[in-house]
Design an enzyme around this catalytic site. Sequence first.
Site, PDB file in Angstrom:
ATOM      1  NE  ARG A  90      41.992  30.246  48.757  1.00 31.87           N
ATOM      2  CZ  ARG A  90      43.046  30.063  48.021  1.00 31.87           C
ATOM      3  NH1 ARG A  90      43.273  29.033  47.446  1.00 31.87           N
ATOM      4  NH2 ARG A  90      44.314  31.036  48.107  1.00 31.87           N
ATOM      5  CB  SER A 128      47.298  25.953  42.192  1.00 29.87           C
ATOM      6  OG  SER A 128      46.731  27.124  41.281  1.00 29.87           O
TER       7      SER A 128
HETATM    8  P1  ADP Z   1      46.572  29.489  44.831  1.00 24.41           P
HETATM    9  O1  ADP Z   1      47.963  29.049  44.216  1.00 24.41           O
HETATM   10  O2  ADP Z   1      46.191  29.747  45.996  1.00 24.41           O
HETATM   11  O3  ADP Z   1      45.321  28.604  44.036  1.00 24.41           O
HETATM   12  P2  ADP Z   1      46.888  31.822  43.259  1.00 24.41           P
HETATM   13  O4  ADP Z   1      47.895  32.625  43.860  1.00 24.41           O
HETATM   14  O5  ADP Z   1      46.946  31.429  41.779  1.00 24.41           O
HETATM   15  O6  ADP Z   1      46.099  30.813  44.252  1.00 24.41           O
HETATM   16  O7  ADP Z   1      45.489  32.770  43.347  1.00 24.41           O
HETATM   17  C1  ADP Z   1      45.202  33.998  42.834  1.00 24.41           C
HETATM   18  C2  ADP Z   1      44.047  34.595  43.343  1.00 24.41           C
HETATM   19  O8  ADP Z   1      42.719  33.633  43.384  1.00 24.41           O
HETATM   20  C3  ADP Z   1      44.192  34.895  44.671  1.00 24.41           C
HETATM   21  O9  ADP Z   1      43.507  36.116  44.999  1.00 24.41           O
HETATM   22  C4  ADP Z   1      43.408  33.714  45.569  1.00 24.41           C
HETATM   23  O10 ADP Z   1      42.626  33.986  46.849  1.00 24.41           O
HETATM   24  C5  ADP Z   1      42.359  33.405  44.610  1.00 24.41           C
HETATM   25  N1  ADP Z   1      41.690  32.221  44.888  1.00 24.41           N
HETATM   26  C6  ADP Z   1      42.329  30.970  44.755  1.00 24.41           C
HETATM   27  N2  ADP Z   1      41.726  29.910  44.777  1.00 24.41           N
HETATM   28  C7  ADP Z   1      40.755  30.218  45.019  1.00 24.41           C
HETATM   29  C8  ADP Z   1      39.166  29.815  45.178  1.00 24.41           C
HETATM   30  N3  ADP Z   1      39.084  28.295  45.323  1.00 24.41           N
HETATM   31  N4  ADP Z   1      38.170  30.538  45.574  1.00 24.41           N
HETATM   32  C9  ADP Z   1      38.453  31.883  45.405  1.00 24.41           C
HETATM   33  N5  ADP Z   1      39.552  32.595  45.175  1.00 24.41           N
HETATM   34  C10 ADP Z   1      40.550  31.782  44.968  1.00 24.41           C
END
Ligand code: ADP
Length: 159
Positions: A90, A128
């Site tokens: 992001r 999230s």
């Molecule tokens: P978060 O809690 O930040 O939403 P996670 O740990 O579940 O995320 O994220 C898993 C992967 O998904 C990571 O590589 C994160 O950078 C990516 N990710 C999370 N949200 C997005 C988004 N809005 N766009 C692109 N990649 C995302």
Amino acid sequence: MKTAVYPGSFDPVTNGHLDIIHRGAQVCERLIVAVLHNSQKNPLFTVEERKDFIRQETKDLANVEVDSFDGLLAHYVNQVKADAIIRGLRAISDFEYELKFASMMRELAPDVETLFMMTKNEYSFLSSGIVKEVAQHNGDIHRLVSPRVYKAIMKKYGY
Ligand code: ADP
């Protein structure tokens, strides 16, 4: 590329994650979305609930599987014989963390490539964590997650 793993907490899966899953599934033969156990002390959803959401939202994608793992991602990717790890990017703040993460992966699993996919503009702020923060105060998150996830989050927070 044969097998790729897309790891994360997915607590819960957002439209940003789903976009990466759709695009990731197009660049490999088999995509394993791997939900991390114990990544946070107080997750909102159990690993089973998180896996179920992802399964439901990806059931039209024939080459996507949903799994969970505990411990080191490097061990997990070797166990499932993955060729690559997919991560979403992001902002600059993601880059710093992801660079360290990818460098450590190269140490631990040198044969596994880390691939980055840039977020869609409309999801560049989406995590999230932010979804939960807004939902907790009854803010409108319906455009940020699927209808199923939306219902489940609002229910958890008593709305
Ligand atoms: P978060 O809690 O930040 O939403 P996670 O740990 O579940 O995320 O994220 C898993 C992967 O998904 C990571 O590589 C994160 O950078 C990516 N990710 C999370 N949200 C997005 C988004 N809005 N766009 C692109 N990649 C995302």
